[in-house]
Design an enzyme around this catalytic site. Sequence first.
Site, PDB file in Angstrom:
ATOM      1  N   LYS A   1      34.587  36.200  37.483  1.00  0.00           N
ATOM      2  CA  LYS A   1      34.742  35.334  39.224  1.00  0.00           C
ATOM      3  C   LYS A   1      35.433  35.942  39.899  1.00  0.00           C
ATOM      4  O   LYS A   1      36.489  36.618  39.755  1.00  0.00           O
ATOM      5  CB  LYS A   1      36.156  34.385  38.477  1.00  0.00           C
ATOM      6  CG  LYS A   1      36.787  33.580  39.134  1.00  0.00           C
ATOM      7  CD  LYS A   1      36.513  33.187  40.349  1.00  0.00           C
ATOM      8  CE  LYS A   1      37.279  32.101  41.132  1.00  0.00           C
ATOM      9  NZ  LYS A   1      37.797  32.929  42.419  1.00  0.00           N
TER      10      LYS A   1
ATOM     11  N   GLU B   1      47.101  41.404  33.116  1.00  0.00           N
ATOM     12  CA  GLU B   1      47.734  42.681  33.719  1.00  0.00           C
ATOM     13  C   GLU B   1      48.500  41.280  35.625  1.00  0.00           C
ATOM     14  O   GLU B   1      47.466  40.857  36.409  1.00  0.00           O
ATOM     15  CB  GLU B   1      46.647  43.272  34.306  1.00  0.00           C
ATOM     16  CG  GLU B   1      47.501  45.080  35.123  1.00  0.00           C
ATOM     17  CD  GLU B   1      47.737  45.030  36.159  1.00  0.00           C
ATOM     18  OE1 GLU B   1      48.430  44.764  36.624  1.00  0.00           O
ATOM     19  OE2 GLU B   1      46.124  45.370  37.039  1.00  0.00           O
TER      20      GLU B   1
ATOM     21  N   CYS C   1      49.474  46.379  42.078  1.00  0.00           N
ATOM     22  CA  CYS C   1      50.195  45.942  41.474  1.00  0.00           C
ATOM     23  C   CYS C   1      50.942  47.348  40.617  1.00  0.00           C
ATOM     24  O   CYS C   1      52.133  46.657  40.046  1.00  0.00           O
ATOM     25  CB  CYS C   1      49.746  45.583  40.071  1.00  0.00           C
ATOM     26  SG  CYS C   1      47.432  46.656  39.155  1.00  0.00           S
TER      27      CYS C   1
ATOM     28  N   GLU D   1      57.824  40.487  43.589  1.00  0.00           N
ATOM     29  CA  GLU D   1      56.733  41.900  44.050  1.00  0.00           C
ATOM     30  C   GLU D   1      56.996  41.326  45.783  1.00  0.00           C
ATOM     31  O   GLU D   1      56.215  39.443  45.770  1.00  0.00           O
ATOM     32  CB  GLU D   1      55.126  40.747  43.504  1.00  0.00           C
ATOM     33  CG  GLU D   1      54.447  42.477  43.154  1.00  0.00           C
ATOM     34  CD  GLU D   1      53.471  41.967  42.837  1.00  0.00           C
ATOM     35  OE1 GLU D   1      52.645  41.320  42.077  1.00  0.00           O
ATOM     36  OE2 GLU D   1      52.645  43.148  42.342  1.00  0.00           O
TER      37      GLU D   1
HETATM   38  P1  NAD Z   1      46.447  34.873  42.163  1.00  0.00           P
HETATM   39  O1  NAD Z   1      46.574  34.988  40.677  1.00  0.00           O
HETATM   40  O2  NAD Z   1      46.340  32.896  42.870  1.00  0.00           O
HETATM   41  O3  NAD Z   1      44.381  34.651  42.197  1.00  0.00           O
HETATM   42  C1  NAD Z   1      43.932  36.193  41.457  1.00  0.00           C
HETATM   43  C2  NAD Z   1      42.687  35.463  40.935  1.00  0.00           C
HETATM   44  O4  NAD Z   1      42.943  33.997  39.918  1.00  0.00           O
HETATM   45  C3  NAD Z   1      41.979  35.055  42.097  1.00  0.00           C
HETATM   46  O5  NAD Z   1      40.272  35.275  41.671  1.00  0.00           O
HETATM   47  C4  NAD Z   1      42.081  33.280  41.656  1.00  0.00           C
HETATM   48  O6  NAD Z   1      40.593  32.865  42.653  1.00  0.00           O
HETATM   49  C5  NAD Z   1      42.122  33.388  40.472  1.00  0.00           C
HETATM   50  N1  NAD Z   1      43.222  32.357  40.066  1.00  0.00           N
HETATM   51  C6  NAD Z   1      43.513  31.592  40.746  1.00  0.00           C
HETATM   52  N2  NAD Z   1      43.448  30.561  40.377  1.00  0.00           N
HETATM   53  C7  NAD Z   1      43.608  30.116  39.346  1.00  0.00           C
HETATM   54  C8  NAD Z   1      43.674  29.571  38.167  1.00  0.00           C
HETATM   55  N3  NAD Z   1      44.255  28.208  38.114  1.00  0.00           N
HETATM   56  N4  NAD Z   1      43.105  30.020  36.793  1.00  0.00           N
HETATM   57  C9  NAD Z   1      42.550  30.695  36.879  1.00  0.00           C
HETATM   58  N5  NAD Z   1      41.770  31.167  37.900  1.00  0.00           N
HETATM   59  C10 NAD Z   1      42.806  31.433  38.726  1.00  0.00           C
HETATM   60  O7  NAD Z   1      46.687  35.315  43.829  1.00  0.00           O
HETATM   61  P2  NAD Z   1      46.785  35.898  45.074  1.00  0.00           P
HETATM   62  O8  NAD Z   1      46.748  34.683  45.030  1.00  0.00           O
HETATM   63  O9  NAD Z   1      45.204  36.305  45.389  1.00  0.00           O
HETATM   64  O10 NAD Z   1      47.592  36.781  45.273  1.00  0.00           O
HETATM   65  C11 NAD Z   1      49.122  36.092  45.527  1.00  0.00           C
HETATM   66  C12 NAD Z   1      50.016  36.711  44.566  1.00  0.00           C
HETATM   67  O11 NAD Z   1      49.149  37.329  43.332  1.00  0.00           O
HETATM   68  C13 NAD Z   1      49.908  38.140  46.145  1.00  0.00           C
HETATM   69  O12 NAD Z   1      51.173  38.397  46.604  1.00  0.00           O
HETATM   70  C14 NAD Z   1      50.605  39.237  44.474  1.00  0.00           C
HETATM   71  O13 NAD Z   1      51.868  39.221  44.073  1.00  0.00           O
HETATM   72  C15 NAD Z   1      50.127  39.343  43.597  1.00  0.00           C
HETATM   73  N6  NAD Z   1      48.693  39.982  43.214  1.00  0.00           N
HETATM   74  C16 NAD Z   1      48.351  40.876  41.893  1.00  0.00           C
HETATM   75  C17 NAD Z   1      48.046  41.382  42.103  1.00  0.00           C
HETATM   76  C18 NAD Z   1      47.531  41.987  40.904  1.00  0.00           C
HETATM   77  O14 NAD Z   1      46.732  43.625  40.932  1.00  0.00           O
HETATM   78  N7  NAD Z   1      48.886  42.138  39.683  1.00  0.00           N
HETATM   79  C19 NAD Z   1      46.563  41.347  42.181  1.00  0.00           C
HETATM   80  C20 NAD Z   1      46.488  39.821  42.995  1.00  0.00           C
HETATM   81  C21 NAD Z   1      47.912  39.037  43.705  1.00  0.00           C
END
Ligand code: NAD
Length: 488
Positions: free
Chosen positions: A181, A256, A290, A389
């Site tokens: 996904k 992660e 991250c 973060e």
């Molecule tokens: P997110 O965690 O919401 O999204 C990451 C992935 O999870 C995407 O593919 C998203 O579609 C999916 N997702 C979202 N809601 C979900 C759910 N309920 N169940 C399963 N999958 C789901 O992150 P974001 O909204 O894109 O970013 C928000 C914050 O997250 C950023 O500001 C940052 O602080 C953090 N982030 C961290 C990393 C990392 O490398 N650890 C990467 C991206 C974002």
Amino acid sequence: MRGSGLTMKRIPMLINGEWIGDDSHEWMPVYNPSNGKQIAEIVKGNKSHVDKAVAAAQIAFESDEWRKVKAYERGQLLVSFASYIRDNAEQWSLWECEDVGKPISQARSDVEAAARYFEFYGGAADKVMGETIPIEEGILNATVLEPLGVTAHIIPWNYPLQIISRSVAAAIATGNAVIVKSAEDTPMTAHAIAEWFAATDLPKGIFQHVTGLGVDVGGPLSAHPDIEHVTFTGSVNTGIAVMKAAAENVVSVTLELGGKSPNIVFADADEEKALVGVVKAIIQNAGQTCSAGSRLLIEESYKEKFLSKLVKKFSELTIGPGIEDKDIGPILNKRQYDQIMKRIVEAKNLGRIITGGKSLSIEGSEGGFYIEPTVIDGISHSCSLAQEEIFGPILSVFTFKDPEEAIRLANGTDFGLVAGIWTQNIDVAHYVASKVKSGQVFINNYGAAGGIQMPFGGYKKSGIGREKGFVALRNYTQIKNIAIKFGI
Ligand code: NAD
């Protein structure tokens, strides 16, 4: 090459070997963060797509066709994909640069890392072994490492190609069927991978790609009762939701979830190396990393000298569209930009901005969101700004008097992903490394050139489990213990 090129506009899903996406589907736009222009659109998938993909993956996983693929043949397949990526590296780099907005040289490094993951796990595929266990005369006891079945890979937008590659390569090497996904903002390279797998003669459900909103697609995927493992990278809150969903089915997760990683600089550090390391650790991918080194912990007596040089380095950094390969690219989108700018306002109220702190408009790329690399001083270590973060090129500075205080500060957040230690004193370096609650510690460097082979993951809320390296192969296998009684 098979890829659809940068003119690609519609990105369908790959489900059971079919490209899913026509006018009857809802589509979502994808933008180039460098200029805000639309570059593609993805299908707004839903639970029914997930259900179809999981059913196809199960059939593929159970098929003789897949079972009969020998471990070394799975390895060869992955290695051939690595060569394919390398042979078309510039095209893959352009996709990643355009999709994520990252400077093209950083995209090139990501592409090389992706090829290395497929090569590394390809090479490992026929070296995943069990053990024999001494029991008693007349019993042969052995463990067999079996694939789990269907594994889900929920990908974030900041390093899409690398993050897909590290878990998908390990899962396929060990014989699983995978469903990716991709993040709604960055589907390009996931689609390019899907195109390559679709053109192989593997069973149709071994590699599938689903797209759409997290709540519509990621949620149903992590909650699906026939998924055997969920690998997730992203935010803490979403990680918790994924883990709760997986818990209902009693299946494992690898999470992660980012960090608030410290760079701990002692007064005896090699100054130039520490300066370069501290800067790079926070500006890579515009701080949307991250493992970003977002807290500078500096020995009090050294602060003034080090900071004056650090500010000079920050002021020399260049900012611009990914394709122009400046030091810092754009922020992903308006939502992320607003979140960072809110933090900058907070910093002005709670402390002071030593350098940066402003957004920029770049001529010709006005639709992109650009933020100056920023150093914040004078905030309390307990405030949320210091604890959470930010995911932007924002560094906060704190001081310590001795190694114990440095350790206390380093460990003083809910995260524990990476820590950097800069000192010439080997005793101090090892002592601090031994006390820091962090999944990875870098001494006199930060990142060790990427480290495909190095286990990566976090203590505390930075996550559960490890990716990368041999250890990640265990995420995708389960142990069967077999006892054979014999005698004549
Ligand atoms: P997110 O965690 O919401 O999204 C990451 C992935 O999870 C995407 O593919 C998203 O579609 C999916 N997702 C979202 N809601 C979900 C759910 N309920 N169940 C399963 N999958 C789901 O992150 P974001 O909204 O894109 O970013 C928000 C914050 O997250 C950023 O500001 C940052 O602080 C953090 N982030 C961290 C990393 C990392 O490398 N650890 C990467 C991206 C974002």
